[in-house]
Write a protein that holds these residues in place. Structure first.
Motif, PDB file in Angstrom:
ATOM      1  N   UNK A   1       0.837  -1.769  -0.116  1.00  0.00           N
ATOM      2  CA  UNK A   1       0.185  -0.162   0.233  1.00  0.00           C
ATOM      3  C   UNK A   1       0.744   1.075  -0.129  1.00  0.00           C
ATOM      4  N   UNK A   2      -0.136   2.453  -0.741  1.00  0.00           N
ATOM      5  CA  UNK A   2       1.507   3.754  -0.476  1.00  0.00           C
ATOM      6  C   UNK A   2       0.985   4.110   0.700  1.00  0.00           C
TER       7      UNK A   2
ATOM      8  N   UNK B   1       1.683  -0.252  -5.605  1.00  0.00           N
ATOM      9  CA  UNK B   1       0.735  -0.363  -5.310  1.00  0.00           C
ATOM     10  C   UNK B   1      -0.714  -1.133  -5.000  1.00  0.00           C
ATOM     11  N   UNK B   2      -0.908  -1.676  -6.976  1.00  0.00           N
ATOM     12  CA  UNK B   2      -1.140  -2.302  -7.329  1.00  0.00           C
ATOM     13  C   UNK B   2      -0.802  -3.649  -8.572  1.00  0.00           C
ATOM     14  N   UNK B   3      -1.729  -4.627  -8.445  1.00  0.00           N
ATOM     15  CA  UNK B   3      -0.468  -5.326  -9.763  1.00  0.00           C
ATOM     16  C   UNK B   3      -1.474  -5.444 -10.787  1.00  0.00           C
ATOM     17  N   UNK B   4      -1.447  -4.769 -11.591  1.00  0.00           N
ATOM     18  CA  UNK B   4      -1.928  -5.457 -13.614  1.00  0.00           C
ATOM     19  C   UNK B   4      -1.361  -5.900 -13.962  1.00  0.00           C
TER      20      UNK B   4
ATOM     21  N   UNK C   1      -6.548   7.931  -2.728  1.00  0.00           N
ATOM     22  CA  UNK C   1      -7.074   8.187  -1.100  1.00  0.00           C
ATOM     23  C   UNK C   1      -5.677   7.665  -0.409  1.00  0.00           C
ATOM     24  N   UNK C   2      -4.812   7.080  -0.988  1.00  0.00           N
ATOM     25  CA  UNK C   2      -3.094   7.059  -0.118  1.00  0.00           C
ATOM     26  C   UNK C   2      -2.528   7.929   0.310  1.00  0.00           C
ATOM     27  N   UNK C   3      -3.513   9.261  -0.200  1.00  0.00           N
ATOM     28  CA  UNK C   3      -2.501  10.643  -0.032  1.00  0.00           C
ATOM     29  C   UNK C   3      -3.158  10.606   1.609  1.00  0.00           C
TER      30      UNK C   3
END
Length: 443
Positions: A47-48, A182-185, A328-330
């Motif tokens: 996660x960020x 943060x994600x793995x496309x 939202x990771x901010x």
């Protein structure tokens, strides 16, 4: 929890980390650093705000401490993130006399060429400028030992993946590669398969389906176009956010919201790609030093380190669930509590399902009391751009002059001449919870 010394970091670097308030490894650092020190390629999904920057910089700097020549390159999707990573790397490697050079578009290439000529151990840059420097024979990657792709999924979203592939083609195959995201496309995993060693380590930090932090509470409201700004004011009135980023999808929308909030004497700062680099940097610095609101396009959702953000407000709903995750990771960095609030139209309600699925969060509808907010309409584009000083006025772009404008009202906020409330209506004390000191622990 092990210490940095226990996971293999040299005592000289440990002392430097202590000066930067890195007292102990975060979870992602504890699992990643030993593998990187052992020479493993790593693919890390975390996660960020969990300490990913330290997870790759600490072991790489530990390895090249005191050496000569260009050893490592970090690719980032945005210039703001490049500057942040370079700042941390420079401080970490200071005692090891490591030279860090930052390269990105929108700044003088001549200054960057001069810096490269003086020598660099680590280059941090955006893909476009890196390719430009390679084409000028100013950046030779043939002896690179360490490659880091930071915020790889954001690079994909911004269309930089092909550039990243081209940059990789200029590097030796016998290098160590680290990919953080943060994600793995699927496209990111394809890069890992094509350009990393077969025995790479794939790490998922946190629960596999958890892509946003648990300490964020998620809400949304449905509002028609003419009620969006009033809905924003109702949220501000009810929740009194101490430090919030308000996201829009366009520069035009960001400009108008910024203008309206400043007319109401809120301490608001503007950030989008239409500003010069100097203006963007000034905006970020002002927000970090205490401004209450940052009105921004997606440029601010891309890995920026902005401490103590309590609220993320999506004035314009993000296009996808993945974009929501980055925005939202901010907030709620390093496990702090935070809120995310999204304003949607009736036709956008399917987006809530996408957010629930992609972000794996529970998002509740928020019943705001609009009766307590005067019916203030956001200025139209025709009105806004027809106003003297609305475009190009330094006091309305990136916070230039905003401190002077608000200097007489630092103790309290009130609605001014926008038609919302009389100037005598106090909104209560402003709350500032950022003491201005830079905290590197969440990078």
């Amino acid at each position: 929890m092990r210490t940095f010394t226990e996971i293999g970091i040299d005592d000289r670097l440990v002392e430097q980390l202590k000066k930067m308030n890195f007292t102990s490894p975060t979870e992602v650092q504890e699992v990643s650093i030993p593998l990187i020190l052992d020479g493993k390629d790593v693919v890390v999904r975390a996660k960020t705000g969990t300490g990913k920057t330290g997870a790759f910089l600490i072991p790489v700097i530990n390895k090249i401490w005191g050496t000569r020549g260009l050893k490592a390159i970090v690719l980032t999707p945005t210039r703001e993130l490049a500057k942040q990573v370079a700042e941390v790397a420079d401080k970490m490697g200071k005692e090891g006399k490591l030279h860090v050079v930052t390269v990105y578009g929108g700044a003088s290439i001549n200054a960057q060429l001069d810096a490269l000529r003086r020598g660099a151990n680590i280059v941090v840059g955006t893909p476009g400028r890196v390719l430009d420097l390679i084409s000028r024979d100013a950046l030779n990657l043939s002896k690179i030992e360490y490659l880091i792709l930071d915020e790889a999924d954001v690079m994909l979203d911004m269309g930089f993946i092909d550039d990243a592939r081209e940059i990789i083609s200029y590097m030796p195959r016998e290098r160590q590669t680290m990919l953080f995201s943060a994600t793995m496309p699927r496209e990111i995993l394809s890069i890992a398969k094509s350009h990393m060693k077969k025995d790479r380590e794939n790490l998922i930090v946190g629960e596999e389906e958890e892509v946003t932090v648990k300490s964020i509470s998620h809400y949304y409201s449905v509002a028609g176009r003419n009620q969006k700004f009033r809905t924003l004011l109702a949220y501000i009135e009810q929740y009194q956010p101490a430090k919030a980023i308000i996201f829009t999808n366009t520069k035009d929308s960001a400009n108008k919201i910024h203008y309206m909030l400043k007319q109401m004497e809120f301490n608001a700062i503007l950030l989008h790609g239409g500003l010069t680099q100097a203006e963007r940097e000034r905006s970020l610095n002002n927000f970090k030093r205490g401004s209450q609101f940052l009105i921004a396009t997606n440029v601010a959702s891309r890995g920026l380190d902005i401490p103590d953000v309590t609220d993320i407000i999506n004035y314009d709903a993000p296009d996808t669930g993945n974009s929501y995750v980055h925005r939202v990771g901010r907030s709620a960095r390093m496990g702090k509590d935070g809120r995310a609030f999204t304003i949607i139209s009736a036709s956008e309600q399917s987006l809530i399902s996408d957010i629930k699925r992609k972000a794996n969060v529970k998002i509740k509808i928020l019943d705001l009391d609009l009766e307590n907010v005067e019916n203030v309409q956001m200025v139209s584009s025709t009105e806004f751009y027809g106003r003297k000083g609305s475009r190009g006025d330094r006091s309305d772009r990136g916070g230039y002059g905003s401190e002077r404008q608000n200097s007489g009202n630092r103790g309290q906020r009130h609605y001014g001449n926008s038609g919302g409330r009389s100037s005598g209506g106090s909104r209560g004390p402003r709350r500032y919870n950022n003491d201005g000191r830079r905290d590197y622990r969440d990078l």
